[in-house]
Design a protein around this motif. Structure first.
Motif, PDB file in Angstrom:
ATOM      1  N   PHE A  65       6.498  -2.970  14.500  1.00 24.05           N
ATOM      2  CA  PHE A  65       7.099  -1.860  15.239  1.00 24.05           C
ATOM      3  C   PHE A  65       6.034  -0.831  15.609  1.00 24.05           C
ATOM      4  CE2 PHE A  65       9.422   2.027  15.949  1.00 24.05           C
ATOM      5  CZ  PHE A  65      10.653   1.638  16.451  1.00 24.05           C
ATOM      6  N   LYS A  66       5.172  -0.519  14.651  1.00 30.05           N
ATOM      7  CA  LYS A  66       4.127   0.476  14.869  1.00 30.05           C
ATOM      8  C   LYS A  66       3.095   0.003  15.897  1.00 30.05           C
ATOM      9  CE  LYS A  66       1.057   3.568  12.274  1.00 30.05           C
ATOM     10  NZ  LYS A  66      -0.111   3.394  13.132  1.00 30.05           N
ATOM     11  N   VAL A  94       8.719   4.751  10.871  1.00 28.86           N
ATOM     12  CA  VAL A  94       9.281   3.472  10.423  1.00 28.86           C
ATOM     13  C   VAL A  94       8.424   2.848   9.332  1.00 28.86           C
ATOM     14  CG1 VAL A  94       9.817   1.110  11.149  1.00 28.86           C
ATOM     15  CG2 VAL A  94      10.462   3.028  12.608  1.00 28.86           C
ATOM     16  N   SER A  95       7.101   3.003   9.440  1.00 24.79           N
ATOM     17  CA  SER A  95       6.196   2.413   8.440  1.00 24.79           C
ATOM     18  C   SER A  95       6.397   3.029   7.061  1.00 24.79           C
ATOM     19  CB  SER A  95       4.740   2.614   8.875  1.00 24.79           C
ATOM     20  OG  SER A  95       4.485   1.930  10.084  1.00 24.79           O
ATOM     21  N   ASP A  96       6.757   4.311   7.013  1.00 25.29           N
ATOM     22  CA  ASP A  96       6.968   4.988   5.728  1.00 25.29           C
ATOM     23  C   ASP A  96       8.389   4.786   5.208  1.00 25.29           C
ATOM     24  OD1 ASP A  96       4.375   6.001   5.870  1.00 25.29           O
ATOM     25  OD2 ASP A  96       5.019   7.768   6.993  1.00 25.29           O
ATOM     26  N   ASN A 124      11.380  -4.873   6.509  1.00 23.55           N
ATOM     27  CA  ASN A 124      10.303  -5.064   5.538  1.00 23.55           C
ATOM     28  C   ASN A 124       8.990  -4.496   6.098  1.00 23.55           C
ATOM     29  OD1 ASN A 124       9.315  -6.975   7.384  1.00 23.55           O
ATOM     30  ND2 ASN A 124      10.267  -8.676   6.282  1.00 23.55           N
ATOM     31  N   VAL A 125       7.942  -4.561   5.294  1.00 23.56           N
ATOM     32  CA  VAL A 125       6.660  -3.965   5.672  1.00 23.56           C
ATOM     33  C   VAL A 125       6.081  -4.643   6.910  1.00 23.56           C
ATOM     34  CG1 VAL A 125       4.281  -3.572   4.927  1.00 23.56           C
ATOM     35  CG2 VAL A 125       6.153  -3.237   3.308  1.00 23.56           C
ATOM     36  N   VAL A 137       4.452   1.185  19.162  1.00 21.36           N
ATOM     37  CA  VAL A 137       4.408   2.648  19.274  1.00 21.36           C
ATOM     38  C   VAL A 137       2.974   3.123  19.510  1.00 21.36           C
ATOM     39  CG1 VAL A 137       4.817   4.821  18.053  1.00 21.36           C
ATOM     40  CG2 VAL A 137       6.473   2.958  17.872  1.00 21.36           C
ATOM     41  N   ASP A 138       2.023   2.528  18.812  1.00 23.13           N
ATOM     42  CA  ASP A 138       0.604   2.886  19.008  1.00 23.13           C
ATOM     43  C   ASP A 138       0.130   2.499  20.408  1.00 23.13           C
ATOM     44  OD1 ASP A 138       0.531   3.859  16.454  1.00 23.13           O
ATOM     45  OD2 ASP A 138      -0.490   2.125  15.582  1.00 23.13           O
ATOM     46  N   ALA A 139       0.564   1.316  20.889  1.00 23.68           N
ATOM     47  CA  ALA A 139       0.179   0.885  22.234  1.00 23.68           C
ATOM     48  C   ALA A 139       0.764   1.808  23.283  1.00 23.68           C
ATOM     49  CB  ALA A 139       0.649  -0.555  22.463  1.00 23.68           C
ATOM     50  N   ARG A 140       1.969   2.271  23.042  1.00 25.52           N
ATOM     51  CA  ARG A 140       2.623   3.210  23.970  1.00 25.52           C
ATOM     52  C   ARG A 140       1.829   4.503  24.069  1.00 25.52           C
ATOM     53  NH1 ARG A 140       6.245   7.489  24.028  1.00 25.52           N
ATOM     54  NH2 ARG A 140       8.085   7.302  25.402  1.00 25.52           N
ATOM     55  N   GLN A 141       1.445   5.046  22.891  1.00 28.85           N
ATOM     56  CA  GLN A 141       0.692   6.306  22.883  1.00 28.85           C
ATOM     57  C   GLN A 141      -0.701   6.109  23.481  1.00 28.85           C
ATOM     58  OE1 GLN A 141       1.902   9.407  22.016  1.00 28.85           O
ATOM     59  NE2 GLN A 141      -0.035   9.992  23.009  1.00 28.85           N
TER      60      GLN A 141
END
Length: 490
Positions: free
Chosen positions: A300-301, A268-270, A293-294, A304-308
């Motif tokens: 969002f990331k 999503v970030s890219d 937007n950025v 996702v990072d917290a999940r991982q």
């Protein structure tokens, strides 16, 4: 409380079409997978086969998780009636339909203040329509079951006489019957969630994360393994905040939010887009790509990072994680039911003191639609001020068509009532749009302020200067907003 008569399954393998075998001249069955399958039984536990055939057709035609469950819940009233009265489907008559309707209307439940009707007319009408649709399905798909049609038009000799009408808004056909109860206006239907309510929910999410605010019962859970308890709290905090952010950002259906595919949304970030499977649009569910937007991609990331990070922690501690393919997971790394997210939201609202008003995840969707229509109307008015003099079908259809592509509505006509409400608000008050813009700016400042306050408290970091600046900015915006609202009402 009556026992539930249906069971839900995430997916089942059912026989598909037979495939011929050229060498032997025989056939082989090719199975197919049906998602969100529902099976219904009689009150005595025996399978209700005819209803199961009916609902299986529906399950195979839709990817919506909730729709089959809703149909099952509606038809169980009819099943209970037939079971208690010992009425076979083929013998269900006008007299039975009238008695069934009377039972639905008269049924009550006890409350602390007395008794009240168990359901309103809209719910009763849905049950009636579902019953007629099922009996009509038997008439058209399995006519040999009964000697005469179960449902049909006048002069058809059917047990129940109906007429087929056209809905003026949706242009869809529906059955009408004299015993159908009159619909009533929905209370608070299509109401957008307000910013004050959102802020209270976010504050409650943080309170459940803050060790100093935890009740004694919650602290006891941490005694045996504080590190694991704290890791679970961190992940739950990020998951809950992610739920609120995503609902504000995209206006997804709650089911679409739950089914967000992790693999499709790794970048999503890219890409600066969120890939969403659109529900209630058939199987397989069509995909829509939602541009962000950025800043939104960064948020969002964060989840996702917290999940991982939580999965890595559980692995290091020797816990087995199933790691579901959708973006949500349980605090122990396993699969999570969609109902868990909605129930968790309801508990947050309750503990936040939001018990006297209606609050649900769908209200974020109404908020999103309202604002998207407002933005587009403003753009049209700026380009052509004469459009303020009166709406046209072309203007309405263009705007609702654009918003429907964002929300996943199959029919833009579903958004017409939003359009008319916003057009009236914008054209009756010149300050309406500026008020909404100021509210959006205040909302953004408060979101940042909340995040900073949480960060400062959790990480024991001194962010007092930044926090004071944001508080001053928020106070200034609130004063400006209050003055503008006062002037607009004079």
């Amino acid at each position: 409380m009556a026992k539930q008569l249906y069971s839900e399954y995430e997916s089942v393998s059912v026989p598909g079409h037979p495939m011929p075998i050229q060498k032997t001249g025989g056939f082989v069955g090719k199975p197919r997978i049906v998602m969100n399958y529902v099976l219904i039984r009689w009150p005595n536990g025996r399978p209700c086969n005819l209803v199961n055939f009916w609902i299986a057709e529906f399950c195979a035609s839709t990817g919506a998780r909730d729709s089959a469950q809703v149909m099952a819940a509606l038809i169980t009233h009819f099943i209970r009636y037939c079971f208690v009265k010992s009425v076979h489907f083929k013998d269900f008559s006008e007299a039975h339909f009238d008695e069934f309707t009377e039972q639905l209307v008269q049924e009550t439940v006890s409350t602390l203040t007395g008794t009240r009707p168990k359901r309103n007319n809209n719910r009763t009408r849905l049950i009636q329509h579902t019953t007629l649709n099922f009996l009509y399905w038997i008439t058209t798909k399995h006519p040999s079951i009964a000697e005469r049609p179960l449902v049909g038009t006048e002069h058809s000799g059917a047990n129940i006489i109906v007429s087929f009408e056209i809905n003026s808004k949706t242009k869809r056909s529906y059955m009408d019957h004299p015993s159908l109860v009159a619909p009533v206006p929905y209370n608070d239907d299509k109401v957008a969630i307000d910013e004050h309510t959102i802020q209270k929910i976010q504050n409650e999410i943080f309170r459940k994360r803050d060790w100093d605010e935890l009740p004694a019962r919650s602290r006891l859970k941490s005694i045996s393994d504080f590190e694991l308890y704290d890791a679970n709290c961190v992940y739950l905090y990020e998951r809950r905040m992610f739920t609120i952010r995503m609902m504000k950002l995209t206006g997804l259906r709650p089911e679409e939010l739950f089914d967000l595919d992790l693999q499709l949304n790794q970048n999503v970030s890219d890409n600066l887009e969120i890939v969403i499977h659109t529900k209630k649009r058939g199987t397989p569910a069509p995909v829509r790509r939602f541009k962000v937007n950025v800043a939104s991609a960064r948020q969002f990331k964060v989840y996702v990072d917290a999940r991982q990070a939580h999965i890595d922690f559980l692995h290091n501690r020797g816990f087995f994680c199933t790691q579901p393919t959708n973006i949500f997971m349980g605090e122990h790394g396993g699969s999570l039911k969609k109902e868990s997210i909605t129930k968790e939201f309801d508990r947050l609202c309750k503990s936040a003191g939001l018990t006297n008003i209606r609050v649900c995840l769908s209200m974020f969707r109404h908020r999103f639609v309202t604002r998207q229509i407002n933005i587009r109307l403003e753009a049209k008015f700026n380009k052509n001020p004469r459009l303020r003099e009166g709406w046209t079908p072309t203007l309405r259809d263009d705007i609702c068509g654009e918003v429907a592509r964002l929300t996943g509505h199959s029919d833009p006509a579903s958004l017409f009532h939003y359009f008319h409400a916003e057009f009236k608000a914008l054209t009756s008050s010149s300050s309406y749009s500026s008020l909404l813009e100021a509210q959006d700016e205040l909302d953004s400042v408060k979101d940042t302020l909340t995040a900073l306050e949480h960060k400062a408290k959790l990480q024991k970091t001194d962010l007092s200067a930044e926090i004071q600046n944001l508080k001053a900015m928020a106070e200034k915006l609130e004063m400006s907003l209050s003055s503008s609202e006062f002037a607009a009402n004079q």
